[in-house]
Every structure is written in structure tokens, then in C-alpha cells.
Design a protein around this motif. Structure first.
Motif, PDB file in Angstrom:
ATOM      1  N   HIS A  70       0.754  -2.983  -5.787  1.00  0.00           N
ATOM      2  CA  HIS A  70       0.042  -3.107  -4.513  1.00  0.00           C
ATOM      3  C   HIS A  70      -1.454  -3.081  -4.834  1.00  0.00           C
ATOM      4  N   ILE A  71      -2.108  -4.202  -4.607  1.00  0.00           N
ATOM      5  CA  ILE A  71      -3.535  -4.291  -4.913  1.00  0.00           C
ATOM      6  C   ILE A  71      -4.291  -4.719  -3.656  1.00  0.00           C
ATOM      7  N   GLY A  72      -5.560  -4.358  -3.600  1.00  0.00           N
ATOM      8  CA  GLY A  72      -6.371  -4.725  -2.445  1.00  0.00           C
ATOM      9  C   GLY A  72      -7.820  -4.331  -2.659  1.00  0.00           C
ATOM     10  N   PHE A  73      -8.643  -4.603  -1.658  1.00  0.00           N
ATOM     11  CA  PHE A  73     -10.065  -4.274  -1.767  1.00  0.00           C
ATOM     12  C   PHE A  73     -10.632  -3.986  -0.388  1.00  0.00           C
ATOM     13  N   ALA A 100     -15.908   1.903  -3.301  1.00  0.00           N
ATOM     14  CA  ALA A 100     -16.420   0.727  -3.998  1.00  0.00           C
ATOM     15  C   ALA A 100     -16.795   1.152  -5.408  1.00  0.00           C
ATOM     16  N   MET A 101     -15.992   0.750  -6.386  1.00  0.00           N
ATOM     17  CA  MET A 101     -16.180   1.218  -7.750  1.00  0.00           C
ATOM     18  C   MET A 101     -16.953   0.196  -8.571  1.00  0.00           C
ATOM     19  N   GLY A 127     -12.388  -6.832  -8.722  1.00  0.00           N
ATOM     20  CA  GLY A 127     -12.878  -6.316  -7.445  1.00  0.00           C
ATOM     21  C   GLY A 127     -11.848  -5.622  -6.577  1.00  0.00           C
ATOM     22  N   ALA A 128     -10.610  -5.471  -7.053  1.00  0.00           N
ATOM     23  CA  ALA A 128      -9.555  -4.834  -6.251  1.00  0.00           C
ATOM     24  C   ALA A 128      -9.716  -3.318  -6.308  1.00  0.00           C
ATOM     25  N   ARG A 150     -15.497 -13.799  -1.225  1.00  0.00           N
ATOM     26  CA  ARG A 150     -15.807 -13.886  -2.658  1.00  0.00           C
ATOM     27  C   ARG A 150     -14.889 -12.973  -3.469  1.00  0.00           C
ATOM     28  N   THR A 151     -14.711 -11.754  -2.986  1.00  0.00           N
ATOM     29  CA  THR A 151     -13.860 -10.804  -3.713  1.00  0.00           C
ATOM     30  C   THR A 151     -12.405 -11.253  -3.699  1.00  0.00           C
ATOM     31  N   SER A 152     -11.937 -11.712  -2.548  1.00  0.00           N
ATOM     32  CA  SER A 152     -10.549 -12.157  -2.408  1.00  0.00           C
ATOM     33  C   SER A 152     -10.220 -13.269  -3.392  1.00  0.00           C
TER      34      SER A 152
END
Length: 246
Positions: free
Chosen positions: A55-58, A216-217, A147-148, A74-76
Motif C-alpha cells: 500500500h503506497i501513497g503520498f 513530507a520526508m 515521493g510516496a 507531478r508526484t503521482s
């Protein structure tokens, strides 16, 4: 008249009792011909998972809806591009949810005014990614570095669920046969043929979920992937078996 009524009542009660006894005798027959032993036995097998569902996301922010959407876009696309470029098939990447919404004040009440101004809107998106269990760490690493920043949970499973379930049932039946043989020996008899067997599959116990990475890492691109090992999957079967005794 009273005596006749009492006699009639007594006769009716006797008939009812006789009928009930007959029905009971037809339902439960205990005699020398019915020589069986019934056993319920449970056994299990442990199999190393060969499938991982990540399970990944941002989450991304912006000072307004359009800016947040652009940052999210952009991140997606960066995340999906990183996965497909590494060989993850498109049909193994499934969308879960995506959302653009205003940021609530309580979510940013500890930020500075300048930081609050840049976090008026937020975009969230998540996917599930199905891959080989041995590639779970690599796929998670690729997604996070792209970016996830809301990722981490992994569901472990098997490509073939039936084989270990059948193995568990076979072990349970063998256990039932051993117990039945011991019981027959105690009755000065020998175990005969298997007359009937049924299998009950038991639900797997729930596993605790791994919490997603939050915030936000800033990820070091040179950092090694996490050390992730596949879990063992437990398959349990309960067998009810009836054996003849001789």
C-alpha cells in the motif's frame, strides 16, 4: 363420566409416550451393527508468502487548490513512472483513492505563518502494488524515493492458496486416523475403513497493520532499501472423520 375421561387421558398419554420412544429409536440407533468411531482433528501448515501487496501513497500541499493539484500530479506520475520503469506491470498497480481538499486549521496550528500559507490545500493519492514477495523491499524503496511519503503497509499472500490448504486437511485426516486407531485398540478392536470425512477451513487470525510513513520526508536517494522478509502464512484445517471398527 369423570372416570371415563381420566381413563381416556391416561390412554392418550401412553400412546404419545410410545410414539415419542419410537421416533427417538429411529433417530438414534445403538446396536452391535453400528461399530464406528468418530474423530474431530485439527492440523496446520506454515508456508512462506510468495506474493506481496504493498500500500503506497503520498500527500502534497499547496497555497491554493491549483498549486496543490499540480504538485500532486507531478508526484503521482513520478511514482508510477518509477515503478513501471523498474519492470512493475501496469496491471499490478491499482488505484485506491485520490482526493483534493482544504487543509483544516487544527492540522497546521503548530506551523509558522509562512508554512501555513503554503499548506492551504492538500492532495492525497494511494495505490496497491502487487509483486513477488522477494521484491517487496525494492518496490517500496522505489516508490518512497519517488515521493510516496504515505507508504509502508504490506499484505502477504500465496499464489496458490489451495495446495497448502489441502496439505493441512491431509495432515488433519492422518491425525484423526492415528487417534481413531488408538481408541479402537483400547476397545480391543482394529480400525477399519474410513466411512465419512468432512473438512472445515478456519479463518486466518487478523494481523496487525504496519503504520504508514507520515509526513513530507526528504529521502536520501543513496539509502539502502528496508530489510523486509516475507511472512509465513498459516493454513489450518479441521476434519471430522468416521471410521469403521472391526
Amino acid at each position: 363420566m369423570t372416570i371415563l375421561r381420566l381413563a381416556s387421558f391416561a390412554l392418550s398419554a401412553a400412546l404419545l409416550a410410545t410414539t415419542a420412544a419410537t421416533v427417538s429409536a429411529q433417530t438414534i440407533q445403538v446396536n452391535k451393527e453400528n461399530r464406528t468411531i468418530a474423530i474431530t482433528a485439527t492440523d496446520k501448515v506454515l508456508v512462506l508468502a510468495d506474493v506481496a501487496t504493498l500500500h503506497i501513497g503520498f500527500i502534497a500541499y499547496g497555497p491554493d487548490s491549483d498549486s496543490a493539484y499540480a504538485a500532486g500530479s507531478r508526484t503521482s506520475n513520478a511514482i508510477v513512472k518509477a515503478l513501471t520503469a523498474a519492470g512493475v506491470p501496469n496491471d499490478s498497480i491499482e488505484s485506491e483513492n485520490q482526493n483534493v481538499s482544504p487543509v483544516q486549521e487544527y492540522q497546521i496550528d503548530k506551523l509558522t505563518p509562512a508554512e501555513k500559507a503554503q499548506r492551504k490545500f492538500q492532495v492525497t493519492q494511494s495505490w496497491t502494488v502487487r509483486t513477488n514477495a522477494n521484491d517487496a523491499a525494492k518496490v517500496l524503496d522505489l516508490a518512497v524515493k519517488a515521493g510516496a511519503n504515505q507508504s509502508g503497509q504490506i499484505d502477504w499472500s500465496l499464489k496458490d492458496e489451495n495446495a497448502p490448504q489441502s496439505e493441512a486437511a491431509a495432515k488433519a485426516l492422518q491425525r484423526a486416523r492415528v487417534v481413531a486407531a488408538d481408541m479402537a485398540k483400547g476397545l480391543n478392536a482394529s480400525l477399519g475403513a474410513l466411512l465419512y470425512a468432512s473438512n472445515e477451513t478456519q479463518a486466518e487470525p487478523p494481523r496487525p497493520l504496519m503504520q504508514k510513513m507520515k509526513g513530507a520526508m526528504i529521502v536520501d536517494a543513496a539509502a539502502a532499501p528496508f530489510a523486509i522478509n516475507p511472512r509465513q502464512i498459516e493454513k489450518t484445517a479441521t476434519v471430522y472423520a468416521v471410521f469403521a471398527i472391526e
